[in-house]
Design a protein around this motif. Sequence first.
Motif, PDB file in Angstrom:
ATOM      1  N   ALA A 232       0.833  -1.207   0.000  1.00 57.73           N
ATOM      2  CA  ALA A 232       0.000   0.000   0.000  1.00 57.73           C
ATOM      3  C   ALA A 232       0.866   1.255   0.000  1.00 57.73           C
ATOM      4  N   LYS A 233       1.978   1.204   0.707  1.00 55.36           N
ATOM      5  CA  LYS A 233       2.883   2.356   0.756  1.00 55.36           C
ATOM      6  C   LYS A 233       3.458   2.642  -0.639  1.00 55.36           C
ATOM      7  N   ARG A 234       3.899   1.593  -1.328  1.00 57.75           N
ATOM      8  CA  ARG A 234       4.441   1.786  -2.686  1.00 57.75           C
ATOM      9  C   ARG A 234       3.355   2.305  -3.636  1.00 57.75           C
ATOM     10  N   LEU A 235       2.142   1.773  -3.515  1.00 55.18           N
ATOM     11  CA  LEU A 235       1.045   2.236  -4.354  1.00 55.18           C
ATOM     12  C   LEU A 235       0.723   3.701  -4.068  1.00 55.18           C
ATOM     13  N   ARG A 236       0.747   4.075  -2.796  1.00 61.82           N
ATOM     14  CA  ARG A 236       0.408   5.446  -2.410  1.00 61.82           C
ATOM     15  C   ARG A 236       1.438   6.452  -2.901  1.00 61.82           C
ATOM     16  N   ILE A 237       2.719   6.092  -2.859  1.00 61.54           N
ATOM     17  CA  ILE A 237       3.754   7.051  -3.268  1.00 61.54           C
ATOM     18  C   ILE A 237       4.036   7.018  -4.773  1.00 61.54           C
ATOM     19  N   GLY A 238       3.374   6.093  -5.486  1.00 59.63           N
ATOM     20  CA  GLY A 238       3.519   6.062  -6.931  1.00 59.63           C
ATOM     21  C   GLY A 238       4.665   5.213  -7.443  1.00 59.63           C
ATOM     22  N   ASN A 239       5.095   4.248  -6.639  1.00 60.56           N
ATOM     23  CA  ASN A 239       6.209   3.386  -7.029  1.00 60.56           C
ATOM     24  C   ASN A 239       5.835   1.907  -6.866  1.00 60.56           C
ATOM     25  N   PRO A 240       4.700   1.486  -7.466  1.00 57.16           N
ATOM     26  CA  PRO A 240       4.259   0.105  -7.242  1.00 57.16           C
ATOM     27  C   PRO A 240       5.097  -0.917  -8.004  1.00 57.16           C
ATOM     28  N   LEU A 241       5.193  -2.091  -7.438  1.00 57.73           N
ATOM     29  CA  LEU A 241       5.791  -3.239  -8.102  1.00 57.73           C
ATOM     30  C   LEU A 241       4.669  -4.037  -8.763  1.00 57.73           C
ATOM     31  N   LYS A 242       5.038  -4.941  -9.653  1.00 57.88           N
ATOM     32  CA  LYS A 242       4.037  -5.727 -10.373  1.00 57.88           C
ATOM     33  C   LYS A 242       3.122  -6.486  -9.402  1.00 57.88           C
ATOM     34  N   HIS A 243       3.711  -7.055  -8.346  1.00 51.26           N
ATOM     35  CA  HIS A 243       2.881  -7.821  -7.417  1.00 51.26           C
ATOM     36  C   HIS A 243       1.970  -6.933  -6.572  1.00 51.26           C
ATOM     37  N   ASP A 244       2.263  -5.634  -6.463  1.00 54.63           N
ATOM     38  CA  ASP A 244       1.356  -4.712  -5.762  1.00 54.63           C
ATOM     39  C   ASP A 244       0.055  -4.555  -6.548  1.00 54.63           C
ATOM     40  N   ILE A 245       0.159  -4.504  -7.861  1.00 56.55           N
ATOM     41  CA  ILE A 245      -1.027  -4.395  -8.723  1.00 56.55           C
ATOM     42  C   ILE A 245      -1.838  -5.685  -8.643  1.00 56.55           C
ATOM     43  N   ILE A 246      -1.149  -6.811  -8.646  1.00 53.34           N
ATOM     44  CA  ILE A 246      -1.839  -8.105  -8.531  1.00 53.34           C
ATOM     45  C   ILE A 246      -2.565  -8.190  -7.189  1.00 53.34           C
ATOM     46  N   THR A 247      -1.915  -7.733  -6.124  1.00 55.34           N
ATOM     47  CA  THR A 247      -2.537  -7.734  -4.797  1.00 55.34           C
ATOM     48  C   THR A 247      -3.783  -6.858  -4.786  1.00 55.34           C
ATOM     49  N   LEU A 248      -3.706  -5.700  -5.411  1.00 57.50           N
ATOM     50  CA  LEU A 248      -4.849  -4.794  -5.485  1.00 57.50           C
ATOM     51  C   LEU A 248      -6.037  -5.480  -6.165  1.00 57.50           C
ATOM     52  N   LYS A 249      -5.778  -6.124  -7.299  1.00 59.27           N
ATOM     53  CA  LYS A 249      -6.835  -6.852  -8.011  1.00 59.27           C
ATOM     54  C   LYS A 249      -7.381  -7.997  -7.154  1.00 59.27           C
ATOM     55  N   HIS A 250      -6.472  -8.722  -6.499  1.00 59.99           N
ATOM     56  CA  HIS A 250      -6.865  -9.851  -5.649  1.00 59.99           C
ATOM     57  C   HIS A 250      -7.805  -9.394  -4.542  1.00 59.99           C
ATOM     58  N   GLU A 251      -7.449  -8.323  -3.858  1.00 55.51           N
ATOM     59  CA  GLU A 251      -8.266  -7.848  -2.734  1.00 55.51           C
ATOM     60  C   GLU A 251      -9.633  -7.367  -3.193  1.00 55.51           C
ATOM     61  N   ALA A 252      -9.705  -6.732  -4.353  1.00 49.17           N
ATOM     62  CA  ALA A 252     -11.003  -6.293  -4.880  1.00 49.17           C
ATOM     63  C   ALA A 252     -11.876  -7.497  -5.219  1.00 49.17           C
ATOM     64  N   LEU A 253     -11.288  -8.509  -5.829  1.00 51.16           N
ATOM     65  CA  LEU A 253     -12.048  -9.727  -6.144  1.00 51.16           C
ATOM     66  C   LEU A 253     -12.474 -10.446  -4.870  1.00 51.16           C
ATOM     67  N   GLU A 254     -11.571 -10.555  -3.913  1.00 48.30           N
ATOM     68  CA  GLU A 254     -11.894 -11.202  -2.647  1.00 48.30           C
ATOM     69  C   GLU A 254     -13.023 -10.454  -1.933  1.00 48.30           C
ATOM     70  N   ALA A 255     -13.012  -9.115  -2.006  1.00 46.05           N
ATOM     71  CA  ALA A 255     -14.089  -8.323  -1.406  1.00 46.05           C
ATOM     72  C   ALA A 255     -15.422  -8.684  -2.031  1.00 46.05           C
ATOM     73  N   ASP A 256     -15.428  -8.775  -3.343  1.00 47.29           N
ATOM     74  CA  ASP A 256     -16.654  -9.102  -4.062  1.00 47.29           C
ATOM     75  C   ASP A 256     -17.175 -10.479  -3.623  1.00 47.29           C
ATOM     76  N   LEU A 257     -16.291 -11.439  -3.528  1.00 45.31           N
ATOM     77  CA  LEU A 257     -16.700 -12.789  -3.137  1.00 45.31           C
ATOM     78  C   LEU A 257     -17.137 -12.865  -1.673  1.00 45.31           C
ATOM     79  N   MET A 258     -16.399 -12.217  -0.801  1.00 44.61           N
ATOM     80  CA  MET A 258     -16.713 -12.311   0.632  1.00 44.61           C
ATOM     81  C   MET A 258     -17.941 -11.478   1.013  1.00 44.61           C
ATOM     82  N   ASP A 259     -18.170 -10.395   0.295  1.00 48.09           N
ATOM     83  CA  ASP A 259     -19.332  -9.559   0.610  1.00 48.09           C
ATOM     84  C   ASP A 259     -20.637 -10.169   0.130  1.00 48.09           C
ATOM     85  N   LYS A 260     -20.548 -11.175  -0.739  1.00 46.41           N
ATOM     86  CA  LYS A 260     -21.756 -11.877  -1.175  1.00 46.41           C
ATOM     87  C   LYS A 260     -22.101 -12.918  -0.152  1.00 46.41           C
TER      88      LYS A 260
END
Length: 133
Positions: free
Chosen positions: A105-133
């Motif tokens: 989250a720190k790397r994403l916030r300061i504008g220096n994300p790594l490839k796995h930070d983007i994957i984590t972001l997508k993962h958490e959004a998908l997990e939210a969708d699944l868990m909130d159902k």
Amino acid sequence: MPTLPAHPNCRCALSAYWKDEEKFASGALDGESRRGQEHARRFYNELRNSNRKDLIMKIFKSSKMSKTIVSSSLKHVLDSKYDLIYDGEIKHMNFVPDYDMAESAKRLRIGNPLKHDIITLKHEALEADLMDK
């Protein structure tokens, strides 16, 4: 260590890893140390107390992901409560702050994300969708 499965539709797994004894002995921050766990807890609180619209915009710009994905991911990790196994009991709670997630989250916030930070972001959004159902 959590008992798996730890949440509904859990696909998490445990695996072995190699601990760098030099790094560990040096007092460096990592997810295993008390300092690393405290760092994660403080950073999650900082994110929770920040201006959420500004945070979403910063991560949106650095990740090039949609604002919906960024917002959903942040809400899931920082705000939402779920029935989770903690200390061997099911408790309705937020996720426990995680050192690696905080660093991502720190790397994403300061504008220096790594490839796995983007994957984590997508993962958490998908997990939210699944868990909130």
